[in-house]
Design an enzyme around this catalytic site. Structure first.
Site, mmCIF file in Angstrom:
data_model
loop_
_atom_site.group_PDB
_atom_site.id
_atom_site.type_symbol
_atom_site.label_atom_id
_atom_site.label_comp_id
_atom_site.label_asym_id
_atom_site.label_seq_id
_atom_site.Cartn_x
_atom_site.Cartn_y
_atom_site.Cartn_z
ATOM 1 N N GLU A 117 0.536 -1.220 0.387
ATOM 2 C CA GLU A 117 -0.120 -0.201 -0.390
ATOM 3 C C GLU A 117 1.107 1.436 0.277
ATOM 4 O OE1 GLU A 117 -3.681 -2.170 2.404
ATOM 5 O OE2 GLU A 117 -1.887 -0.493 3.733
ATOM 6 N N THR A 142 6.102 -8.977 9.126
ATOM 7 C CA THR A 142 4.694 -8.976 8.098
ATOM 8 C C THR A 142 4.469 -7.948 7.453
ATOM 9 O OG1 THR A 142 3.316 -8.474 10.450
ATOM 10 C CG2 THR A 142 3.052 -11.234 9.392
ATOM 11 N N ASP A 157 -2.584 -14.914 23.995
ATOM 12 C CA ASP A 157 -1.686 -15.188 22.626
ATOM 13 C C ASP A 157 -2.695 -16.839 22.527
ATOM 14 O OD1 ASP A 157 0.092 -13.856 20.321
ATOM 15 O OD2 ASP A 157 -0.259 -16.114 19.957
ATOM 16 N N THR A 170 -4.547 -9.065 16.488
ATOM 17 C CA THR A 170 -3.511 -10.678 16.292
ATOM 18 C C THR A 170 -3.802 -10.413 14.649
ATOM 19 O OG1 THR A 170 -6.054 -11.090 15.780
ATOM 20 C CG2 THR A 170 -5.389 -12.062 17.835
ATOM 21 N N GLY A 212 -8.256 -6.174 12.968
ATOM 22 C CA GLY A 212 -8.824 -5.578 11.643
ATOM 23 C C GLY A 212 -8.467 -5.092 10.932
ATOM 24 N N ASP A 213 -7.737 -4.837 9.668
ATOM 25 C CA ASP A 213 -7.281 -3.654 9.252
ATOM 26 C C ASP A 213 -7.275 -4.032 7.247
ATOM 27 O OD1 ASP A 213 -5.196 -5.656 9.301
ATOM 28 O OD2 ASP A 213 -3.706 -3.820 9.825
ATOM 29 N N SER A 239 -9.925 0.482 14.734
ATOM 30 C CA SER A 239 -8.654 1.627 14.164
ATOM 31 C C SER A 239 -7.536 0.856 13.107
ATOM 32 C CB SER A 239 -7.410 0.909 15.116
ATOM 33 O OG SER A 239 -5.767 1.766 14.536
ATOM 34 N N VAL A 240 -7.772 1.200 11.664
ATOM 35 C CA VAL A 240 -7.088 0.767 10.929
ATOM 36 C C VAL A 240 -5.780 1.037 10.841
ATOM 37 C CG1 VAL A 240 -9.066 -0.241 9.556
ATOM 38 C CG2 VAL A 240 -8.093 1.873 8.597
#
Lengths: 350, 350
Positions: free
Chosen positions: B66, B94, B171, B211, B236-237, B302-303
């Site tokens: 991106e 990642t 975790d 996560t 969640g992004d 939050s993304v």
């Protein structure tokens, strides 16, 4: 024992301006223009598999900053480039650029490179590749209207790729023409400095326009352009910036890179949104016709597209492998345990 | 005599990973988190004057690359960032990132910086800034679910900005929890390692989920979340990647950065396109309400947004001026005569 030095994964090869100039001299500028044109031709022939998007532009009163991304599915590339016409008055370049290639599979950058110089090379290589296909057979004379940064690169690319023997220079600023003529001396072209655009176009089969004013300019009027020429229009490349009278566009067969972008930025922003144009890559694959008649006016309405930068960066990446003309740049954090970025920072405590 | 060395205009300050780690230790990580949060708060309060656009994403089977640009009219910034969940298996991060600031007036870059580490810092600073405003008063305990790269940064930011005294870690991989607990030892937090998400959430006023799986996951189910908590949902992004059960979203007041982006990438991709959300910057300016009731569930979906990167880069630029923690990078071609790029190359001939 923990190794605090960056790992090889963390280091991205960086080609500085100095490296790029050394690469030009190592390879030879004409060989490099041919090489980049070959890479562009290869990528244009596989046009359909690229992720294509119009550039992402941030406009201001003084200019524009753009990001130009693309991907072939294996490699991702983008260029950062600005366009600030009034920069010259402050002793700055109107266009500066840098670019990056990354591995699509991991997202890790694999090359960072200056692209001010590389953009000049790829723009000229693209122009010459297109002219080789579209210009009248045995074109030997090019008019070069606008004698700024691009003019020498355009002239040499047309010499080495198309076989041009004479360039006829014109600029509203005679000092620019003198600079271009001096730079081209001894490089194998007959160079003629002219007093007017009209004079520059005498006997020319290829007419290249590359002027910098950000306004609707008319560098070429309709009556100046005869039959049987190829126009290589470089300077009309952003909204509000054009160089050709609309009447010429009506008489010409128009070839473009990526219509979605060219209709906003190119000469054809002056035309209806459905004015017919041909995508140049389709001429290369045989899906569309190029020049069909010696008397035609062919027009390459060039605005520059991300795939050309991608091709040029691919070329550089392949050529630096054996020349070592790069620095390894500590750009990526690469902890031993990829989830332990915090631990890496802690262990670096002085 | 021609000076062949790059001029100061050609050189862009570059902050490597090594420099960034040195800057963290020079400033102190908690002070740096507070400083970045202050810059983010300043920029969020002038949200409306920014050029905002959803990030430009190039998706592949293995992940996404991106570009995130923005501008406040004086300074332009962008970040390159990838997201490749399966990279960890190959010993790679990642997420890696780098970013740039440029002068809008000239288009010239003024800072190039690593942003893998800086993104971790700004993400934690943003979370804590939001939690300081939205969490129940006197929140002292945070559940940290997902103990990967972000977990220590989140914990320390919540300590220094919100006043959290205990973090409760969970975790699915106990090794990740052990790593996080070891890294946080001695840094002023009570650290409790837990066997389940449910256990981690006992007594917590703030629940942070971070996560990494790229799939519709349900890290929190509806029955796990009681009244009077603040959920800080980081993981969640991107499209297809969520962590919360939709029932929680229906019970919560939802706060976002930039709805146009969050509706595609955040937890609310699970909701109707018109599900009510509040833009967090409006809470800072007083244009919208934050938490209105101790019993409320507030959710920061939050993304990550370009302005946060812009703020973090501004912070780095201001802090390297007096520390010298950068290299001057030969990124821009800068000929004496800006129209004479070709002459510059010729004069560099060995």
């Amino acid at each position: 024992m923990t190794n605090l030095k960056p790992s090889s994964k963390a280091l991205v090869p960086f080609v500085s301006v100095d490296h790029m100039m050394k690469l030009v001299h190592h390879v030879g500028i004409e060989e490099m223009l041919r090489g980049i044109a070959d890479y562009i031709e290869t990528d244009f022939k596989r046009w359909e598999l690229f992720d294509k998007t119009p550039r992402v532009a941030s406009h201001s009163e003084s200019g524009v900053i753009e990001l130009m991304p693309t991907s072939d599915g294996d490699i991702y590339g983008f260029k950062y480039v600005n366009g600030h016409p009034s920069n010259t008055a402050d002793g700055l370049q109107t266009v500066t650029a840098f670019g990056l290639l990354a591995d699509v599979a991991s997202g890790y950058p694999v090359l960072l490179s200056e692209m001010t110089l590389l953009t000049a090379l790829r723009t000229a290589a693209t122009s010459a590749l297109v002219a080789r296909v579209l210009a009248p057979k045995n074109a030997k004379v090019m008019a070069m209207i606008g004698n700024g940064t691009q003019s020498e690169f355009q002239s040499l690319a047309m010499k080495t790729i198309v076989g041009i023997e004479e360039v006829r220079l014109y600029d509203i600023d005679p000092a620019a023409t003198a600079k271009c003529a001096a730079n081209l001396a001894g490089l194998g072209l007959r160079v003629t400095s002219c007093e007017s655009a009209q004079e520059a176009m005498e006997g020319a089969q290829i007419i290249t326009t590359c002027t910098a004013d950000k306004q609707y300019a008319t560098i070429l009027t309709d009556n100046m352009v005869g039959a049987g020429v190829h126009i290589n229009a470089i300077g009309g490349d952003c909204p509000g910036k054009t160089e050709l009278a609309p009447a010429i566009l009506h008489r010409a067969e128009i070839f473009v890179e990526y219509p979605e972008q060219t209709r906003i930025e190119g000469e054809i922003q002056q035309m209806d949104a459905d004015h017919p144009v041909t995508e140049f890559w389709e001429v290369l694959t045989g899906a569309a016709k190029g020049r069909t008649d010696d008397k035609q006016i062919t027009l390459f309405d060039s605005v520059g597209f991300a795939i050309e930068d991608f091709s040029a960066l691919r070329y550089v990446r392949d050529r630096i492998a054996d020349t070592g003309l790069f620095h390894p740049l500590d750009l990526l954090a690469d902890p031993d345990d990829p989830r332990d970025l915090f631990g890496m920072v802690q262990r670096a405590k002085p």
